[in-house]
Enzyme design. Structure first.
Site, PDB file in Angstrom:
ATOM      1  N   TYR C  38       0.839  -1.208   0.000  1.00  0.00           N
ATOM      2  CA  TYR C  38       0.000   0.000   0.000  1.00  0.00           C
ATOM      3  C   TYR C  38       0.869   1.250   0.000  1.00  0.00           C
ATOM      4  CZ  TYR C  38      -3.948  -2.838   1.641  1.00  0.00           C
ATOM      5  OH  TYR C  38      -4.935  -3.759   1.778  1.00  0.00           O
ATOM      6  N   HIS C 199     -13.091   3.055   5.288  1.00  0.00           N
ATOM      7  CA  HIS C 199     -11.871   2.293   5.051  1.00  0.00           C
ATOM      8  C   HIS C 199     -11.529   1.403   6.239  1.00  0.00           C
ATOM      9  CE1 HIS C 199     -10.856   5.370   1.865  1.00  0.00           C
ATOM     10  NE2 HIS C 199     -10.613   4.226   1.264  1.00  0.00           N
ATOM     11  N   ARG C 229      -5.628   7.382  -8.975  1.00  0.00           N
ATOM     12  CA  ARG C 229      -4.736   6.331  -8.486  1.00  0.00           C
ATOM     13  C   ARG C 229      -5.303   5.006  -8.956  1.00  0.00           C
ATOM     14  NH1 ARG C 229      -6.694   3.519  -3.790  1.00  0.00           N
ATOM     15  NH2 ARG C 229      -4.592   2.764  -3.406  1.00  0.00           N
ATOM     16  N   ASN C 231      -6.054   0.895  -7.955  1.00  0.00           N
ATOM     17  CA  ASN C 231      -6.209  -0.106  -6.906  1.00  0.00           C
ATOM     18  C   ASN C 231      -6.464  -1.425  -7.622  1.00  0.00           C
ATOM     19  OD1 ASN C 231      -6.433  -1.104  -4.314  1.00  0.00           O
ATOM     20  ND2 ASN C 231      -8.640  -0.707  -4.179  1.00  0.00           N
ATOM     21  N   GLU C 271      -8.940  -1.071 -10.456  1.00  0.00           N
ATOM     22  CA  GLU C 271      -9.800   0.110 -10.318  1.00  0.00           C
ATOM     23  C   GLU C 271      -8.991   1.355 -10.645  1.00  0.00           C
ATOM     24  OE1 GLU C 271     -11.157   0.124  -6.311  1.00  0.00           O
ATOM     25  OE2 GLU C 271     -12.691  -1.398  -6.665  1.00  0.00           O
ATOM     26  N   TYR C 322      -7.084 -10.135   2.720  1.00  0.00           N
ATOM     27  CA  TYR C 322      -8.072  -9.063   2.586  1.00  0.00           C
ATOM     28  C   TYR C 322      -8.619  -9.000   1.165  1.00  0.00           C
ATOM     29  CZ  TYR C 322     -10.085  -4.484   2.043  1.00  0.00           C
ATOM     30  OH  TYR C 322     -10.940  -3.458   1.725  1.00  0.00           O
ATOM     31  N   LYS C 323      -7.769  -9.249   0.165  1.00  0.00           N
ATOM     32  CA  LYS C 323      -8.227  -9.190  -1.232  1.00  0.00           C
ATOM     33  C   LYS C 323      -8.889 -10.498  -1.666  1.00  0.00           C
ATOM     34  CE  LYS C 323      -5.069  -5.502  -2.711  1.00  0.00           C
ATOM     35  NZ  LYS C 323      -5.948  -4.388  -3.093  1.00  0.00           N
TER      36      LYS C 323
END
Lengths: 193, 316, 358
Positions: C38, C199, C229, C231, C271, C322-323
Site C-alpha cells: 500500500y 476504510h 490512483r 487499486n 480500479e 483481505y483481497k
C-alpha cells in the site's frame, strides 16, 4: 474473511465534563449511570442535569427543566423528549450518554439530527455486548446479538458478525460466513466487546 | 479534467457603488461559459499594473458566479493601495482583458447547518452576499449582521436587499454590535460565518468559544496559504542559484530551471519529490514527513514547502 | 476515436466477455515494480497516452469509454432493477448530483464527440448518447425533467461506480453513490460514513498512516485539478457485481478454480480511481472504474506476465487475505510461473510493446 482489526469499530473513552461547554446534560438508559463510565475524578454528581430511565409507566419528568435529575419511563420516552429539548436549546450544550451501545448511538442520532457536531456529544457503552446486526444480503435488522455467529431472522443465512459499524444505521454488518464453501464454519463465541 | 486551469476574462461592467466600492462584472473573453462556483468561492486575478515589474495576483470573493452571465466582485479602494485596488478603480475599464484562476472555495456553507449566522465587517460582506443568495434559493434559515460606517449603511442595505421576514441588521461601528448577545441567542445547530478585519473575526471566535460553540461550527474567511515570500535556492553540487517567486512553488522553480526533481502527487502527501537539504531553515507544509524529520531539517517536499528565510541550499 | 462496442457481452451467467488485443494493450496494469505494498499512489489526472493503441490510453480522457461500454451499461441497469438500493444519495447532496451530471456530460461530449453530444441554451439542455440510443431534453436544476435523479441518470451512462463526498468537519463523508461494479463493499451500509470509517476494514494501511495522508491530499483537490490512483484485486470470472449483498451468489466461484481453468477464469480487477472537486457543491466525486482481464490475457504481454507472477508470489499474507485470494493464490502463482523466465522487468506500468506477440 479478514481478521477483525476493523478501525470503524467505535472506541469509548470514560466521560468527563467538557470544560468548553456552556451546559451539560448526562443521559443513561438505566436507573443511574454506571460508575465505570466516568473518568477518574469524575462522577454523575458533576453533572447539573441527569436523565435516567426508570422503566415504569408512572415517571413524570420535566425535560425542559434545565437542571436536576429527571426520570423517564423508557428509553423511547427519553429519546422522544430529547428531540423536543434539543429543538429548544441554544448553542453550547454538551450531551453525555451512558448505557447499551445501541442506546448511545440513538442519542447520537438525535444530536446529529439537531445539527450537533461530533465534538458536542460523548458516548460510553456499558453492559454485556448486545449488538444490532444488519444482514447485508437481505437488510433484515437482527437485534440483541450476543455471539459472533447468528442465523439471520430474515433469509436464514449463517452470518458472521463483523466489527464494521455504521453510525448512521446504528448497526454492525453481518455477512454470510459459508458463502464460498457451504457448511464451512468457525467456533461460536460470545462477543467480548 | 481541465485543459484550461487559467481563465481568460474580459471586463463587461465596472460600476461605482460608492466612493470606495466598485463592482466588476467579468465574462469569458471568448463569450463562452465560465466554470460555476459554490457561494464563498474566490478567484485570483492577474493584474498588470503600471509601475510593477511583475503582475500582481490578488484574490477576490465571487459575489455571484453564473456560467453565462459571468462573475461579479466588489473591490474596496484601499488607501494606501499595494496597487491592485487602485488599478481596478482607476485604470481597468470595460473591454479590458485579464487572467483569473478557476474559482477555489475554502469558505463553503456547511451542509448540516440548521441555521446560518452571518457577520460581516466592511468589505467582508462580499462572501456573505453570496451566502445570502444561496440560502434564499434553497429556503435556508439565516441571520445577517453587517458592521459598517454610518455613511455606508445605505450602500450595504441596498446590496443586501433584505426581504420581508429576513433578520438583517446593519450596525454603525463595532461598538454597537453585541456579539455575545447575538451568539448567545442562536439555536443548536447554527453555524457562524464571519468575514472582515482580523480583529472582528478573532473576537467572534473568542466569544463563540466562551459561549460553548464547538470550533467546527465557527468559520472565518480564508483565501488559503498558497505561495509566500520569494527566496533563493542554491543547488549544492553546482552552486547554481534559482529564484523562487512568491507565487511559485520550489518544485515549479526547479522544473523551470531544467532540474527534474521527480514528483507524483504534487500536493505534499506521497513523498516522491523529497529532496535533501544542506542548509537553510524550512517552512514545512507537507503531510508526509514525521515531526522528527521536519525538525531535523534534512528533507523537504518542494511541491508545497518553502524556505523560512531568504535562502536554501539543496544537497543535490 | 474508433470503438468497436460489444453489446452482447455478459458479466454473469455465461460470462460472454473477452478483451480485444487493443483493450489488453491499454489495460491499466497497476504494478510499476515486481512487488506490491500500500502507498499513496495518487497523481494528477492529466491526459497521457499510457497504453497507446488505436483506442488511446485509459488515462487519455476524463472518464474512459471502451469496447465494453454498452454491455456494462446494460449490466448496471440489470443490477439496479434487482436492487434499487445500489444507488442512493442523501438529500443534502442534490447540488453535487447536478455537478456530477454536468461534469460527466461535458467530459464525454468533449472526449468522444462522435458518440456524445451536449447542447445548452441557458438551462435548457439536450443530451445525446448514440451508443445507448438516448436523446434527452431537460432543464438543468429541475429534477422533474429527468427520468431519474441527476446522479443516477448520468451514472447509468458511465462505466464504473461513483461516490459523492461532502467535505466538512475536517474529513469527507460518503453521502451518496452508485455501486454495481464494486469489489466487496456495501453502499447501503457504508452510506454516511467518514473516510476513516468506510476504510475501516482495510488491513495494515492504517498503521502506516496511509489514510491520514490520502485524506489530507484529497481534501485539497481543487476544481480543475483532478487526481487519480490505481487499486486492484482479483475476481473469478469477468464478474462486475462482486457486492457483499450478492456474496452468496459469487462467493462459491472462488472454490471452482483448477489448474486447467485458472488462466482464463481468474481475472485481475483494476480500479482506476479518479477524484474530482465539484464546483457548485464544493464536494468531491470519486470515480471507481473497474477493468477486468484474465491472467492469461495479461500474460500475453511478456513483462506483465512476469511481474504479475512475482507480485502474487511475494504478496503480504494479510493483503492477500483481505483481497480474497487465499483459496487460489498458490494455483495462480503456479500457473504464472510458466511465463516467468526470471528476466528483469522495466520500472513503470507500460507494456513495452505496441502489439501482442502471436
Amino acid at each position: 474473511m479478514s481478521g477483525q482489526d476493523i478501525k470503524s469499530r467505535p472506541i469509548y473513552t470514560p466521560l468527563a465534563r467538557d470544560p468548553a461547554g456552556r451546559a451539560h446534560l448526562l443521559i443513561s438508559d438505566g436507573a443511574a449511570p454506571s460508575p465505570e463510565a466516568f473518568a477518574p475524578g469524575t462522577s454523575a454528581a458533576d453533572f447539573a442535569e441527569i436523565w435516567n430511565v426508570m422503566g415504569h409507566s408512572q415517571a413524570l419528568p420535566a425535560p425542559l427543566a434545565g437542571s436536576g435529575a429527571q426520570a423517564f419511563r423508557s428509553a423511547s420516552h427519553l429519546l422522544d423528549m430529547l428531540r423536543h429539548r434539543l429543538a429548544r436549546e441554544t448553542m453550547g450544550l454538551r450531551l453525555y450518554a451512558v448505557g447499551a451501545e445501541h442506546f448511545c448511538w440513538d442519542v447520537a442520532g438525535c444530536a446529529s439530527a439537531a445539527g450537533m457536531g461530533r465534538e458536542e456529544f460523548f458516548l460510553f457503552a456499558t453492559g454485556k455486548p448486545s449488538r444490532r446486526v444488519v444482514c447485508v444480503h437481505c437488510r433484515t435488522l437482527n437485534a440483541h446479538v450476543r455471539t459472533n455467529l447468528i442465523t439471520c431472522a430474515g433469509c436464514h443465512a449463517q452470518l458472521f458478525v463483523r466489527d464494521h459499524f455504521s453510525r448512521r444505521g446504528n448497526a454492525f454488518m453481518g455477512v454470510q460466513l459459508d458463502a464460498e464453501a457451504p457448511g464451512e464454519t468457525i467456533d461460536l463465541e460470545e462477543l467480548t466487546s | 479534467m481541465m485543459d484550461q486551469p487559467v481563465l481568460a476574462l474580459c471586463v463587461a461592467a465596472s460600476e461605482a457603488l460608492s466612493p470606495t466600492l466598485r463592482r466588476l462584472t467579468l465574462v469569458a473573453a471568448d463569450g463562452g461559459r465560465l466554470p460555476p462556483a459554490a457561494a464563498g468561492a474566490h478567484v485570483t486575478l492577474t493584474l498588470s499594473v503600471a509601475g510593477h515589474a511583475r503582475p500582481l495576483k490578488n484574490s477576490y470573493t465571487l459575489v455571484s458566479a453564473d456560467p453565462e452571465r459571468g462573475y461579479t466582485l466588489i473591490v474596496r479602494r484601499t488607501n494606501p493601495s499595494r496597487g491592485g485596488s487602485q488599478h481596478i478603480h482607476e485604470a481597468l475599464t470595460v473591454g479590458d482583458g485579464l487572467e483569473a484562476s478557476v474559482p477555489h472555495n475554502l469558505f463553503a456553507l456547511h451542509s448540516q447547518a440548521k441555521k446560518v449566522l452571518l457577520i460581516g465587517g466592511g468589505i467582508g460582506i462580499t462572501p456573505l452576499l453570496a451566502f445570502v443568495a444561496a440560502l434564499r434559493a434553497r429556503g435556508g434559515r439565516f441571520e445577517l449582521h453587517q458592521i459598517c460606517s454610518a455613511e455606508e449603511q445605505d450602500t450595504f442595505a441596498a446590496l443586501i436587499g433584505a426581504q420581508p421576514g429576513e433578520t438583517v441588521h446593519l450596525h454603525a461601528g463595532r461598538a454597537s454590535f453585541d456579539a455575545a448577545a447575538v451568539l448567545g441567542a442562536q439555536p443548536l445547530g447554527t453555524h457562524v460565518y464571519s468575514c472582515g478585519p482580523a480583529a472582528l473575526m478573532d473576537a467572534i471566535e473568542r466569544q463563540a468559544a466562551a459561549l460553548g460553540w464547538p470550533a467546527s461550527h465557527v468559520h472565518r474567511e480564508d483565501f488559503g496559504a498558497a505561495g509566500g515570500e520569494p527566496f533563493t535556492l542554491t543547488i549544492g553540487s553546482s552552486g547554481a542559484r534559482i529564484a523562487v517567486a512568491a507565487d511559485q512553488t520550489m518544485l515549479e522553480a526547479l522544473e523551470a530551471a531544467g532540474i527534474d526533481a521527480g514528483s507524483l502527487c504534487r500536493g505534499g502527501a506521497c513523498g516522491v519529490c523529497a529532496v535533501p537539504v544542506r542548509a537553510g531553515e524550512l517552512e514545512h507544509r507537507d503531510h508526509y514527513l514525521s515531526a522528527q524529520e521536519r525538525q531535523s531539517g534534512g528533507l523537504v517536499m518542494p511541491c508545497v514547502s518553502r524556505a523560512r528565510g531568504d535562502s536554501l541550499v539543496l544537497d543535490i | 476515436m474508433t470503438i468497436a462496442f460489444k453489446p452482447d457481452e455478459t458479466f454473469r451467467g455465461d460470462f460472454r466477455y473477452a478483451n480485444s488485443p487493443a483493450a489488453i494493450l491499454r489495460f491499466p496494469f497497476p504494478f510499476d515494480q515486481d512487488s506490491y505494498m500500500y502507498g499513496i499512489n495518487m497523481e494528477p489526472h492529466t491526459r497521457s497516452q499510457k497504453g497507446g493503441g488505436q483506442m488511446g490510453g485509459a488515462f487519455a480522457v476524463a472518464f474512459d469509454v471502451d469496447e465494453h461500454y454498452v454491455a456494462e451499461c446494460a449490466e448496471r441497469a440489470a443490477v439496479l432493477a434487482a436492487d434499487p438500493g445500489r444507488c442512493q444519495v442523501l438529500p443534502h447532496m442534490i447540488e453535487a448530483e447536478w455537478d456530477t451530471l454536468e461534469l460527466i456530460m461535458e467530459s464525454l461530449s468533449a472526449d468522444y464527440p462522435e458518440h456524445f453530444v451536449l447542447e445548452r441554451q441557458g438551462n435548457d439542455w439536450t443530451w445525446t448518447n448514440r451508443p445507448l440510443g438516448l436523446h434527452q431534453r431537460f432543464r438543468f436544476g429541475d429534477v422533474s425533467s429527468l427520468p431519474h435523479g441527476p446522479f443516477e441518470y448520468i451514472t447509468r451512462q458511465a462505466q464504473g461506480d461513483f461516490t459523492l463526498q461532502d467535505q466538512r468537519d475536517g474529513t469527507l463523508y460518503m453521502d451518496g453513490g452508485i455501486a454495481t461494479t464494486q469489489a466487496d463493499w456495501s453502499l447501503s451500509f457504508d452510506l454516511g460514513m467518514t473516510f476513516h470509517e468506510w476504510h475501516g476494514p482495510v488491513p495494515l494501511a492504517h498503521q502506516k498512516g496511509v489514510f491520514e495522508r490520502a485524506l489530507s491530499y484529497l481534501m485539497r483537490v481543487r476544481y480543475g485539478h483532478p487526481a487519480r490512483r490505481l487499486n486492484w484485486t482479483m475476481t473469478v470470472h469477468p464478474r462486475l457485481d462482486t457486492s457483499p449483498e450478492n456474496y452468496p451468489v459469487w462467493g462459491p466461484d472462488r472454490t471452482t478454480l483448477t489448474a486447467d481453468n485458472i488462466g482464463e477464469t481468474l481475472h485481475l480487477r483494476v480500479e482506476l480511481q479518479t477524484f474530482y472537486r465539484l464546483p457548485r457543491s464544493n464536494g468531491l466525486l470519486f470515480g471507481i472504474r473497474a477493468y477486468l482481464a484474465s491472467i492469461d490475457e495479461l500474460a500475453r504481454v511478456p513483462k506483465w506476465g512476469r511481474r504479475l507472477h512475482r507480485v502474487l508470489r511475494d504478496l503480504h499474507p494479510e493483503i492477500g487475505a483481505y483481497k480474497g485470494t487465499d483459496r487460489f493464490r498458490a494455483l495462480a502463482v503456479a500457473h504464472l510461473a510458466r511465463v516467468d523466465d526470471g528476466a528483469p522487468t522495466s520500472p513503470g506500468i507500460q507494456p513495452d510493446i505496441q502489439s501482442l506477440p502471436a
